[in-house]
Design a protein around this motif. Structure first.
Motif, mmCIF file in Angstrom:
data_model
loop_
_atom_site.group_PDB
_atom_site.id
_atom_site.type_symbol
_atom_site.label_atom_id
_atom_site.label_comp_id
_atom_site.label_asym_id
_atom_site.label_seq_id
_atom_site.Cartn_x
_atom_site.Cartn_y
_atom_site.Cartn_z
ATOM 1 N N ALA A 1 -65.887 114.434 -95.047
ATOM 2 C CA ALA A 1 -66.680 114.560 -93.821
ATOM 3 C C ALA A 1 -65.812 115.060 -92.673
ATOM 4 O O ALA A 1 -66.217 115.947 -91.909
ATOM 5 C CB ALA A 1 -67.310 113.213 -93.471
ATOM 6 N N SER A 2 -64.612 114.512 -92.545
ATOM 7 C CA SER A 2 -63.695 114.939 -91.484
ATOM 8 C C SER A 2 -63.265 116.383 -91.698
ATOM 9 O O SER A 2 -63.168 117.167 -90.750
ATOM 10 C CB SER A 2 -62.469 114.015 -91.456
ATOM 11 O OG SER A 2 -61.553 114.420 -90.463
ATOM 12 N N ARG B 1 -67.780 113.368 -88.224
ATOM 13 C CA ARG B 1 -67.109 112.089 -88.035
ATOM 14 C C ARG B 1 -66.710 111.533 -89.397
ATOM 15 O O ARG B 1 -67.501 111.575 -90.339
ATOM 16 C CB ARG B 1 -68.034 111.112 -87.306
ATOM 17 C CG ARG B 1 -67.405 109.770 -87.014
ATOM 18 C CD ARG B 1 -68.353 108.872 -86.253
ATOM 19 N NE ARG B 1 -67.760 107.540 -86.037
ATOM 20 C CZ ARG B 1 -68.401 106.532 -85.463
ATOM 21 N NH1 ARG B 1 -69.632 106.692 -85.036
ATOM 22 N NH2 ARG B 1 -67.805 105.363 -85.313
ATOM 23 N N GLY B 2 -65.495 111.007 -89.488
ATOM 24 C CA GLY B 2 -64.999 110.499 -90.762
ATOM 25 C C GLY B 2 -65.654 109.189 -91.152
ATOM 26 O O GLY B 2 -65.178 108.113 -90.787
ATOM 27 N N MET B 3 -66.735 109.270 -91.898
ATOM 28 C CA MET B 3 -67.447 108.087 -92.376
ATOM 29 C C MET B 3 -67.783 108.280 -93.847
ATOM 30 O O MET B 3 -68.158 109.383 -94.262
ATOM 31 C CB MET B 3 -68.725 107.847 -91.564
ATOM 32 C CG MET B 3 -68.488 107.629 -90.078
ATOM 33 S SD MET B 3 -70.017 107.378 -89.146
ATOM 34 C CE MET B 3 -70.342 105.654 -89.497
ATOM 35 N N PRO B 4 -67.644 107.239 -94.640
ATOM 36 C CA PRO B 4 -67.914 107.372 -96.074
ATOM 37 C C PRO B 4 -69.407 107.474 -96.369
ATOM 38 O O PRO B 4 -70.240 107.119 -95.547
ATOM 39 C CB PRO B 4 -67.319 106.091 -96.663
ATOM 40 C CG PRO B 4 -67.413 105.102 -95.546
ATOM 41 C CD PRO B 4 -67.191 105.883 -94.290
ATOM 42 N N ARG B 5 -69.711 107.946 -97.559
ATOM 43 C CA ARG B 5 -71.104 107.994 -98.018
ATOM 44 C C ARG B 5 -71.195 107.348 -99.397
ATOM 45 O O ARG B 5 -70.178 107.081 -100.050
ATOM 46 C CB ARG B 5 -71.605 109.434 -98.075
ATOM 47 C CG ARG B 5 -70.832 110.311 -99.041
ATOM 48 C CD ARG B 5 -71.595 111.589 -99.336
ATOM 49 N NE ARG B 5 -70.812 112.537 -100.122
ATOM 50 C CZ ARG B 5 -70.604 112.449 -101.437
ATOM 51 N NH1 ARG B 5 -71.094 111.416 -102.120
ATOM 52 N NH2 ARG B 5 -69.902 113.370 -102.076
ATOM 53 N N LEU B 6 -72.415 107.093 -99.800
ATOM 54 C CA LEU B 6 -72.633 106.470 -101.100
ATOM 55 C C LEU B 6 -72.231 107.400 -102.231
ATOM 56 O O LEU B 6 -72.366 108.619 -102.132
ATOM 57 C CB LEU B 6 -74.113 106.093 -101.255
ATOM 58 C CG LEU B 6 -74.586 104.803 -100.564
ATOM 59 C CD1 LEU B 6 -76.108 104.723 -100.628
ATOM 60 C CD2 LEU B 6 -73.963 103.587 -101.227
ATOM 61 N N TYR C 1 -66.598 118.905 -100.806
ATOM 62 C CA TYR C 1 -66.446 119.722 -99.592
ATOM 63 C C TYR C 1 -67.517 120.818 -99.569
ATOM 64 O O TYR C 1 -67.698 121.558 -100.523
ATOM 65 C CB TYR C 1 -65.046 120.329 -99.564
ATOM 66 C CG TYR C 1 -64.774 121.209 -98.374
ATOM 67 C CD1 TYR C 1 -64.827 120.700 -97.075
ATOM 68 C CD2 TYR C 1 -64.484 122.559 -98.540
ATOM 69 C CE1 TYR C 1 -64.581 121.512 -95.978
ATOM 70 C CE2 TYR C 1 -64.219 123.379 -97.450
ATOM 71 C CZ TYR C 1 -64.276 122.852 -96.170
ATOM 72 O OH TYR C 1 -64.039 123.653 -95.082
ATOM 73 N N MET C 2 -68.242 120.892 -98.465
ATOM 74 C CA MET C 2 -69.334 121.840 -98.263
ATOM 75 C C MET C 2 -70.385 121.747 -99.371
ATOM 76 O O MET C 2 -71.071 122.726 -99.696
ATOM 77 C CB MET C 2 -68.791 123.282 -98.176
ATOM 78 C CG MET C 2 -67.892 123.524 -96.987
ATOM 79 S SD MET C 2 -68.775 123.218 -95.424
ATOM 80 C CE MET C 2 -67.465 123.500 -94.226
ATOM 81 N N GLY C 3 -70.495 120.547 -99.953
ATOM 82 C CA GLY C 3 -71.493 120.327 -100.987
ATOM 83 C C GLY C 3 -71.129 120.918 -102.333
ATOM 84 O O GLY C 3 -71.965 120.934 -103.254
ATOM 85 N N LYS C 4 -69.878 121.380 -102.484
ATOM 86 C CA LYS C 4 -69.444 122.023 -103.721
ATOM 87 C C LYS C 4 -68.494 121.117 -104.512
ATOM 88 O O LYS C 4 -67.886 120.193 -103.953
ATOM 89 C CB LYS C 4 -68.746 123.349 -103.400
ATOM 90 C CG LYS C 4 -69.600 124.337 -102.619
ATOM 91 C CD LYS C 4 -70.855 124.736 -103.393
ATOM 92 C CE LYS C 4 -71.676 125.757 -102.607
ATOM 93 N NZ LYS C 4 -72.911 126.167 -103.362
ATOM 94 N N PRO C 5 -68.336 121.374 -105.807
ATOM 95 C CA PRO C 5 -67.426 120.548 -106.625
ATOM 96 C C PRO C 5 -66.007 120.553 -106.056
ATOM 97 O O PRO C 5 -65.431 121.608 -105.782
ATOM 98 C CB PRO C 5 -67.476 121.240 -107.992
ATOM 99 C CG PRO C 5 -68.815 121.914 -108.020
ATOM 100 C CD PRO C 5 -69.057 122.379 -106.618
ATOM 101 N N THR C 6 -65.459 119.363 -105.885
ATOM 102 C CA THR C 6 -64.154 119.217 -105.222
ATOM 103 C C THR C 6 -63.303 118.190 -105.952
ATOM 104 O O THR C 6 -63.768 117.086 -106.247
ATOM 105 C CB THR C 6 -64.339 118.762 -103.755
ATOM 106 O OG1 THR C 6 -65.172 119.709 -103.079
ATOM 107 C CG2 THR C 6 -63.002 118.658 -103.040
#
Length: 583
Positions: A278-279, A284-289, A299-304
């Protein structure tokens, strides 16, 4: 003749730049042919500044705690006359600090100039990248990582090959490689030292990962508080581009890969991979499920693929030496070596890289030299604020992921803070919880409010206002925070509290029931007094007391007025007769 100065952050902080200037001045004034070089931290931070003198035959003499005055002696006697200054040279006891290690991730740290790609190449640098591009398929690279048994060195210990394979298999393009260099644990400096001392090993490891997963873009998310690491990374990236090791058509194979640096946002939570992403995206640097995991949607919704600095630094060695060679080190489930930042009440503080499976006691006493002032060891904090306290009775626990977890601590990224008998374990738990409470991003109610309520209880106990019911409440809150938090920060934040309650419950009870701090550290629960029989009536304590809380006269024992005393400890520090004590 070559002279090498250690200029990692620790060496610079100890005066390394002044030593380098003194060396350059000596070379210029004496008009002699001496090649002056700089290197990163070799790991013996407690001996900095360190200077190596290497003669034309390759014989090396290491000088420690060097000052500009010692530099002059080195040139007058050693360089011009060939006389080794034994009183300033490293001793056998300190040499064992390095000899007792197995260095893979740290193989080049302190041995090469981190700003010279030529020196990295001389050590076999970028040979592993050339090998995978010319001789191996991506699947073979992943298989070699599987054979090695390398697990992520960032804390979770997830199999590296599995993450690489999951990212390669994921649908979507482009794909990304991210290096997590957001080292935020108090007392941890493993990643910083590798980036400062051997940045090319990380770049090469990332490029190999890029080839394995099918990525052309890499990002290094590094703490903004690491300016020297960022500077040397920038130099290394530019050098690698000029040599053709980064960029387009690497080694003429058609493979392209490049790396960019992103300075961190200064938040501990950004060490968690989804908060980091996210950062990196500017949010804002916050985690997601999770799921989806970054391997599917990063990153950018792509495999990372995300690994930390130490993990990537191991990769070139594994490719050149084979996965079996790495797997031959360590234990059945924890292969290879692990780097630790040895800090706290230990004689030899610095970086150590040891085989997995070595007992904690060996790391602290055989390599670290034992406890300062020969006091008794009380515990060691593993895993930073997310870890736990391992008591002296469990120091024979082997260093591997499963064994450490059984103690209630975690391996973490490699912070190892040693505590002696003067450490208050209740205050230690309060310190780490205060850190995680401040670093909570606030997204989860359990983490945001739970850590705050736990901290309030610990502060009450340290101030002598605790109640017996507080211990039960602390444990209840800890379980709820662990179970209800979204990311690893909240899930592990209660660990220091739970482990100190488990192993040092008597200290909590002393604070609550007896209103005493056994370690004599909590200010609200101690009092400074003067032993009348030892007092020589010199009056020094009274003159140095910043609040005039000491009264007395010549010929009569002095006395501390407790109502005025701020418990700063100045009186104890200045007393030459040991008359001041704490009760």
């Amino acid at each position: 003749m070559k002279v090498v100065v250690g200029l990692g952050s620790c060496g610079i902080a100890a005066g390394g730049n002044r030593v380098l200037e003194a060396i350059q001045e000596e070379v210029e004034s004496r008009k002699i042919d001496v090649d002056v070089k700089k290197a990163g931290c070799i790991g013996m931070c407690y001996l900095e500044p360190i200077v190596d003198v290497i003669d034309d035959d390759g014989n090396k003499t290491t000088y420690v705690r060097v000052t500009p005055e010692i530099v002059k002696e080195i040139f007058e006697k050693h360089i011009e006359k060939g006389e080794v200054l034994s009183e300033h040279a490293i001793g056998e006891d300190d040499r064992s600090y390095i000899d007792g290690q197995v260095r893979i991730a740290l193989r080049n740290c302190g041995a090469i100039d981190p700003e010279s790609i030529e020196e990295y190449i001389e050590k076999g640098g970028y040979k592993a990248l050339e090998k995978v591009l010319k001789e191996m398929t991506p699947e073979q690279v992943i298989e070699e990582m599987k054979v090695s048994g390398l697990r992520g060195r960032g804390g979770a210990g997830f199999p590296t090959w599995f993450k690489w394979n999951a990212t390669r298999s994921a649908q979507g393009s482009p794909k990304y490689v991210v290096c997590n260099a957001d080292e935020g644990d108090p007392g941890a400096f493993m990643d910083r030292s590798v980036l400062e001392g051997d940045p090319h090993s990380v770049l090469e490891g990332m490029a190999i990962a890029g080839y394995a997963i099918g990525a052309e873009h890499g990002y290094i998310y590094v703490r903004a508080e690491y300016p020297l690491a960022i500077k040397r990374l920038e130099i290394a990236i530019e050098q690698a581009r000029e040599k053709g090791f980064l960029g387009s058509n690497i080694f003429g194979t058609g493979f392209s890969f490049d790396v960019k640096i992103k300075a961190g946002a200064g938040a501990f939570v950004c060490g968690e991979e989804t908060a980091l992403i996210a950062s990196l995206e500017g949010e804002r640097g916050m985690p997601r499920l999770k799921p989806p995991f970054p391997a599917q949607k990063g990153y950018m919704g792509k495999p990372t693929n995300i690994n930390n600095v130490e993990t990537f630094a191991n990769v070139p060695w594994i490719i050149l030496n084979g996965g079996k060679a790495f797997a031959a080190i360590g234990t059945e489930k924890s292969k290879g070596t692990k780097v630790f930042a040895l800090a706290g009440k230990v004689k030899k503080g610095g970086l150590v890289e040891v085989p997995m499976g070595i007992p904690l006691r060996d790391v602290i006493f055989r390599i670290g030299g034992g406890i300062k002032n020969d006091r008794k060891i009380k515990a060691v904090q593993l895993g930073g604020p997310s870890g736990g306290c391992v008591p002296e009775s469990l120091l024979d626990t082997p260093v591997d992921y499963e064994s450490i977890v059984k103690t209630g601590a975690i391996m973490g990224s490699g912070g190892m803070i040693v505590m002696d008998e003067t450490t208050c374990m209740v205050d230690m738990a309060r310190f780490f919880l205060d850190f995680t409470r401040k670093e909570s991003c606030g997204k989860c109610t359990h983490c945001r409010l739970g850590t705050k309520r736990m901290l309030e209880i610990l502060e009450r106990i340290c101030e002598g206002r605790g109640e017996e019911s507080d211990l039960e409440l602390l444990e209840e809150l800890a379980v709820n925070v662990k179970g209800g938090s979204l990311c690893g920060l909240g899930q592990t934040a209660p660990n220091p509290v739970l482990t100190t309650l488990r192993y040092f419950r008597d200290e909590y009870e002393a604070h609550i029931k007896d209103k005493k701090c056994p370690a004599k550290q909590c200010k609200a629960l101690i009092a400074y007094r003067i032993d009348a029989e030892k007092c020589k009536s010199c009056g020094l304590c009274a003159r140095k007391c910043p609040v005039n809380a000491i009264k007395g006269s010549k010929g009569q024992p002095y006395e501390i007025v407790l109502e005025k005393c701020t418990k700063c400890g100045t009186c104890m520090q200045v007393c030459r007769f040991g008359a001041v004590f704490v009760e």
